[in-house]
Design a protein around this motif. Structure first.
Motif, PDB file in Angstrom:
ATOM      1  N   TYR A 197     -35.159  19.806   0.270  1.00  0.00           N
ATOM      2  CA  TYR A 197     -36.094  18.689   0.159  1.00  0.00           C
ATOM      3  C   TYR A 197     -36.694  18.569  -1.238  1.00  0.00           C
ATOM      4  N   HIS A 198     -35.836  18.239  -2.171  1.00  0.00           N
ATOM      5  CA  HIS A 198     -36.199  17.794  -3.510  1.00  0.00           C
ATOM      6  C   HIS A 198     -35.133  16.774  -3.866  1.00  0.00           C
ATOM      7  N   PHE A 199     -35.540  15.552  -4.181  1.00  0.00           N
ATOM      8  CA  PHE A 199     -34.580  14.450  -4.248  1.00  0.00           C
ATOM      9  C   PHE A 199     -33.483  14.672  -5.282  1.00  0.00           C
ATOM     10  N   HIS A 200     -32.257  14.442  -4.860  1.00  0.00           N
ATOM     11  CA  HIS A 200     -31.095  14.604  -5.721  1.00  0.00           C
ATOM     12  C   HIS A 200     -29.996  13.638  -5.286  1.00  0.00           C
ATOM     13  N   VAL A 201     -29.107  13.338  -6.206  1.00  0.00           N
ATOM     14  CA  VAL A 201     -28.001  12.413  -5.960  1.00  0.00           C
ATOM     15  C   VAL A 201     -26.688  13.138  -6.232  1.00  0.00           C
ATOM     16  N   HIS A 202     -25.756  13.032  -5.293  1.00  0.00           N
ATOM     17  CA  HIS A 202     -24.424  13.613  -5.459  1.00  0.00           C
ATOM     18  C   HIS A 202     -23.539  12.628  -6.205  1.00  0.00           C
ATOM     19  N   ILE A 203     -22.804  13.128  -7.186  1.00  0.00           N
ATOM     20  CA  ILE A 203     -21.946  12.297  -8.023  1.00  0.00           C
ATOM     21  C   ILE A 203     -20.551  12.908  -8.000  1.00  0.00           C
ATOM     22  N   VAL A 204     -19.615  12.266  -7.305  1.00  0.00           N
ATOM     23  CA  VAL A 204     -18.283  12.845  -7.151  1.00  0.00           C
ATOM     24  C   VAL A 204     -17.213  11.842  -7.564  1.00  0.00           C
ATOM     25  N   HIS A 205     -16.034  12.362  -7.861  1.00  0.00           N
ATOM     26  CA  HIS A 205     -14.889  11.505  -8.149  1.00  0.00           C
ATOM     27  C   HIS A 205     -14.553  10.710  -6.898  1.00  0.00           C
ATOM     28  N   VAL A 206     -14.201   9.452  -7.078  1.00  0.00           N
ATOM     29  CA  VAL A 206     -13.949   8.586  -5.931  1.00  0.00           C
ATOM     30  C   VAL A 206     -12.809   9.109  -5.055  1.00  0.00           C
ATOM     31  N   ASN A 207     -11.918   9.913  -5.624  1.00  0.00           N
ATOM     32  CA  ASN A 207     -10.801  10.470  -4.856  1.00  0.00           C
ATOM     33  C   ASN A 207     -11.154  11.773  -4.146  1.00  0.00           C
ATOM     34  N   TYR A 208     -12.362  12.292  -4.404  1.00  0.00           N
ATOM     35  CA  TYR A 208     -12.742  13.584  -3.823  1.00  0.00           C
ATOM     36  C   TYR A 208     -13.040  13.432  -2.337  1.00  0.00           C
ATOM     37  N   VAL A 209     -12.320  14.174  -1.510  1.00  0.00           N
ATOM     38  CA  VAL A 209     -12.503  14.086  -0.057  1.00  0.00           C
ATOM     39  C   VAL A 209     -12.737  15.471   0.541  1.00  0.00           C
ATOM     40  N   GLY A 210     -13.189  16.401  -0.270  1.00  0.00           N
ATOM     41  CA  GLY A 210     -13.282  17.784   0.177  1.00  0.00           C
ATOM     42  C   GLY A 210     -14.571  18.175   0.842  1.00  0.00           C
ATOM     43  N   SER A 211     -15.421  17.194   1.197  1.00  0.00           N
ATOM     44  CA  SER A 211     -16.714  17.553   1.765  1.00  0.00           C
ATOM     45  C   SER A 211     -17.063  16.666   2.948  1.00  0.00           C
ATOM     46  N   MET A 212     -17.545  17.293   4.036  1.00  0.00           N
ATOM     47  CA  MET A 212     -18.069  16.535   5.169  1.00  0.00           C
ATOM     48  C   MET A 212     -19.297  15.729   4.768  1.00  0.00           C
ATOM     49  N   GLY A 213     -19.928  16.123   3.668  1.00  0.00           N
ATOM     50  CA  GLY A 213     -21.148  15.477   3.240  1.00  0.00           C
ATOM     51  C   GLY A 213     -20.983  14.046   2.775  1.00  0.00           C
ATOM     52  N   SER A 214     -19.744  13.579   2.619  1.00  0.00           N
ATOM     53  CA  SER A 214     -19.527  12.204   2.183  1.00  0.00           C
ATOM     54  C   SER A 214     -19.203  11.282   3.354  1.00  0.00           C
ATOM     55  N   THR A 215     -19.371  11.766   4.583  1.00  0.00           N
ATOM     56  CA  THR A 215     -19.020  10.974   5.751  1.00  0.00           C
ATOM     57  C   THR A 215     -20.197  10.142   6.244  1.00  0.00           C
ATOM     58  N   VAL A 216     -19.877   9.121   7.073  1.00  0.00           N
ATOM     59  CA  VAL A 216     -20.903   8.254   7.629  1.00  0.00           C
ATOM     60  C   VAL A 216     -21.829   9.073   8.528  1.00  0.00           C
ATOM     61  N   GLY A 217     -23.107   8.696   8.567  1.00  0.00           N
ATOM     62  CA  GLY A 217     -24.080   9.472   9.326  1.00  0.00           C
ATOM     63  C   GLY A 217     -24.626  10.636   8.541  1.00  0.00           C
ATOM     64  N   GLN A 218     -24.261  10.701   7.287  1.00  0.00           N
ATOM     65  CA  GLN A 218     -24.733  11.763   6.406  1.00  0.00           C
ATOM     66  C   GLN A 218     -25.009  11.231   5.009  1.00  0.00           C
ATOM     67  N   ALA A 219     -24.063  10.467   4.462  1.00  0.00           N
ATOM     68  CA  ALA A 219     -24.171   9.994   3.085  1.00  0.00           C
ATOM     69  C   ALA A 219     -24.568   8.523   3.032  1.00  0.00           C
ATOM     70  N   HIS A 220     -25.458   8.202   2.084  1.00  0.00           N
ATOM     71  CA  HIS A 220     -25.887   6.829   1.847  1.00  0.00           C
ATOM     72  C   HIS A 220     -25.593   6.515   0.381  1.00  0.00           C
TER      73      HIS A 220
END
Length: 319
Positions: A251-274
């Protein structure tokens, strides 16, 4: 500092998580601990992840292999197993270590931005968080979150740690932020590029705290990230996916910045990532006065059964 000699003292206890999707395994055990009081073993967590294949294997497969065993063939299709030659300039795995590790570490969401990638495997449950549930359940949980759990964040922001890795720093206490590589990136493979922007202000715990006055900061994060990857790695516009987790892993605000082709994380799925772009668009629709749209929204997301919010939020769904 961890080295091979200390790693060789590891005593295996059990596997916490085996994830074929990310080619990683997380294990619990103990590592030697040297203190003023003597020697001993302290609980440790190791997450071992297979690194992406080198480009050389595509250019010259035969010379990259030390051995190949054919397994089967049918019609025009054949397959088998290969062993890569050792390369002193290219590691095969990445190892993340927590030592000493507590029971909280064993069951918690990864505190290093691997949101919803757990050290211990756990079942997920979709929940709906209304503004009322946020005020009654989530906000008190966030307020009680120990600041010691994110001391590593404050060390980065102050320059005490990882100062040499920071790619950009805006020192403004209200609108400032730093951008640096995330620990999950191997710093080499562009297709898995992973950076993180961490804001300096402590007033923004999660996206629920974002207001129209933060638009300038959010747009600056977007533009600086685009500039950095263009200048440093030659990536063109549209090469990045920038997103915010809710619930976040810390709980300290941060933004994830990944390559558009990166699919190695569940964290980029709907219901988690905005998507950062979507959050910016929502805030632009906000009135100048009155509650923010992010205060008034109902968010739907997945919670692991080991998450501190799980019991309260699941129970609240029944009503």
């Amino acid at each position: 500092m961890m080295d091979l000699e200390l790693l060789q003292t590891f005593q295996f206890e059990r596997i916490l998580n085996d994830d074929p999707a990310t080619h990683s395994i997380t294990v619990l055990g103990a590592l030697a601990q040297h203190t003023d009081e003597g020697h001993g073993a302290r609980t440790a967590i190791l997450r071992i992840e297979k690194l992406p294949l080198p480009s050389a294997i595509a250019e010259d497969p035969a010379s990259s292999l030390s051995k190949f065993n054919a397994t089967e063939h049918t019609d025009i299709y054949s397959w088998g197993s290969g062993w890569l030659k050792p390369d002193p300039d290219r590691p095969d795995v990445k190892i993340n270590i927590i030592h000493p590790a507590t029971e909280v570490h064993i069951r918690k969401v990864d505190a290093f931005c691997v949101a919803y990638t757990h050290y211990s495997k756990q079942e997920l449950r979709m929940v709906q968080e209304t503004p009322e549930l946020y005020e009654r359940i989530v906000k008190p949980y966030i307020s009680a979150f120990p600041t010691s759990r994110i001391q590593w964040v404050y060390d980065i922001l102050s320059g005490k740690s990882e100062a040499d890795k920071v790619l950009f720093r805006n020192p403004d206490p209200d609108q400032g932020f730093v951008i640096l590589p995330d620990m999950k990136w191997d710093l080499t493979t562009l297709g898995s590029l992973y950076l993180v922007a961490i804001v300096l202000t402590k007033e923004i715990k999660s996206l629920r705290d974002l207001r129209k006055r933060h638009l300038s900061m959010l747009k600056s994060i977007r533009s600086e990230a685009t500039r950095i990857v263009a200048e440093k790695w030659g990536l063109r516009d549209g090469s990045l996916r920038c997103y915010i987790h809710y619930q976040p892993s810390y709980y300290h605000f941060h933004v994830h910045i990944v390559h558009v082709n990166y699919v190695g994380s569940m964290g980029s799925t709907v219901g988690q990532a905005h998507l950062l772009d979507d959050i910016i668009s929502l805030l632009e629709l906000d009135p100048e006065d009155g509650p923010s749209i992010l205060e008034r929204m109902t968010f739907t997301y997945a919670l692991g059964e080991q998450h501190g919010l799980y019991k309260g939020m699941v129970a609240a769904q029944k009503s």
